[in-house]
Design a protein around this motif. Structure first.
Motif, short mmCIF file in Angstrom:
data_model
loop_
_atom_site.label_atom_id
_atom_site.label_comp_id
_atom_site.label_asym_id
_atom_site.label_seq_id
_atom_site.Cartn_x
_atom_site.Cartn_y
_atom_site.Cartn_z
N HIS A 99 20.94 -12.06 49.93
CA HIS A 99 20.52 -13.31 50.51
C HIS A 99 19.88 -13.52 51.99
O HIS A 99 19.02 -14.30 52.23
N ASP A 111 20.51 -24.90 46.46
CA ASP A 111 20.94 -23.76 47.28
C ASP A 111 21.32 -23.97 48.79
O ASP A 111 20.94 -24.24 49.71
N ARG A 112 22.85 -24.39 48.84
CA ARG A 112 23.55 -24.85 49.88
C ARG A 112 23.79 -23.83 51.04
O ARG A 112 23.48 -24.20 52.13
N LEU A 113 23.57 -22.52 50.68
CA LEU A 113 23.85 -21.55 51.77
C LEU A 113 22.40 -21.49 52.68
O LEU A 113 22.48 -21.11 53.60
N VAL A 116 22.58 -23.71 55.84
CA VAL A 116 23.33 -23.39 57.02
C VAL A 116 22.96 -22.20 57.51
O VAL A 116 23.11 -21.79 58.57
N ASN A 117 22.31 -21.29 56.64
CA ASN A 117 22.06 -19.86 57.10
C ASN A 117 20.74 -19.38 56.48
O ASN A 117 20.47 -18.55 55.84
#
Lengths: 118, 175
Positions: A99, A111-113, A116-117
């Motif tokens: 990822h 895609d919540r990640l 933040v990233n």
């Protein structure tokens, strides 16, 4: 007799799930879904292969009283525990690395990640 | 002194497991027991600083190890069996709806986070991708998201698991 049957059933379950894991690696679209197939089915299948060895060793230990069979059983249990832990940790490391290096999940609905990233 | 004793005891138990069945004293032979005791003392001398690095002795309580064993044999194994039937079904049919959701289990210790992350990775269609080190939030890749869950900011633990609440068990084991 009964022990032989249990032994064969465990071997069959283990082989079926390991085979499904291989098919999953070939069928799924991206790295994350392939990791699903690879970690879960192979760990579960290998636990059953290990259980088959434990049943075999225990039955021979109570039949003959020879210490080498208990060594076989205990070492198999330790190997299975080590496999379960390292398999999960390795999958986590591969997924995180994938990822971070820009492999986005294919066909994803959320895609919540990435929020933040990125 | 406490780290030394704990490390020696742990190393000795591992040695006993690896050499079970070697002789007549219950399951072990006399020379194996003596060698195990000697080696565990050497191990403890060298590695007591790593093994108890954070001076946290709550895992020395045998009740917690009993709970861990009960957790692995009971809820964890049932969830894992269901996970594999589920993934096998998706391998055969190819029906998937993947995505990454965020969950907030509220665990505090490193060991708790490790146990929960590994448990999630080995159970139904879920894979821990990332752990936020400040809030201990988990980012979980799910192979089949139920309709509606992708709208929530943080998903509920019961959207991820099927029958049992893992964080409650983990809190009993590690916190």
């Amino acid at each position: 007799m009964v022990v032989d049957l249990i032994f064969l059933i465990f071997l069959a379950i283990g082989l079926i799930f390991n085979t499904l894991g291989v098919i999953g690696i070939l069928r799924f679209p991206d790295v994350f879904t392939r990791l699903h197939a690879e970690t879960k089915t192979t760990t579960f299948g290998t636990i059953f292969l290990g259980l088959a060895v434990v049943v075999y060793g225990a039955s021979h230990f109570f039949g003959t009283g020879d210490g080498q069979y208990i060594v076989l059983s205990v070492h198999t249990i330790i190997a299975v525990i080590a496999l379960a832990f390292t398999n999960a940790t390795g999958a986590h490391a591969i997924a995180r690395a994938a990822h971070r290096s820009g492999q986005k999940p294919a066909e994803a609905v959320v895609d919540r990640l990435a929020e933040v990233n990125p | 002194m406490i780290p030394f004793i704990l490390t020696a005891l742990f190393a000795f138990i591992i040695y006993l497991l690896l050499t079970a069945g070697s002789g007549e004293l219950v399951l072990w032979s006399g020379p194996e027991l003596a060698m195990g005791a000697f080696l565990s003392l050497v191990t403890a001398t060298i590695s007591r600083g790593f093994f108890c690095a954070n001076r946290d002795y709550r895992m020395a309580n045998p009740v917690r190890w009993g709970t861990l064993a009960a957790y692995l044999i009971g809820p964890f194994f049932i969830e894992m069996a269901k996970a594999n039937v589920d993934v096998a079904y998706r391998v055969i049919t190819g029906r998937i709806r993947p995505g990454i959701v965020r969950i907030r289990p509220g665990l505090k210790t490193d060991l708790g986070v490790l146990l929960l992350a590994n448990s999630i990775t080995l159970t139904p269609g879920t894979l821990t991708v990332h752990v936020d080190e400040e809030t201990n939030d988990f980012f979980v890749h799910m192979i089949n998201i139920k309709p509606g869950v992708e709208q929530k900011e943080t998903a509920d633990i019961m959207d991820v698991e099927a029958f049992f609440s893992f964080p409650r068990w983990i809190r009993r084991i590690a916190e």
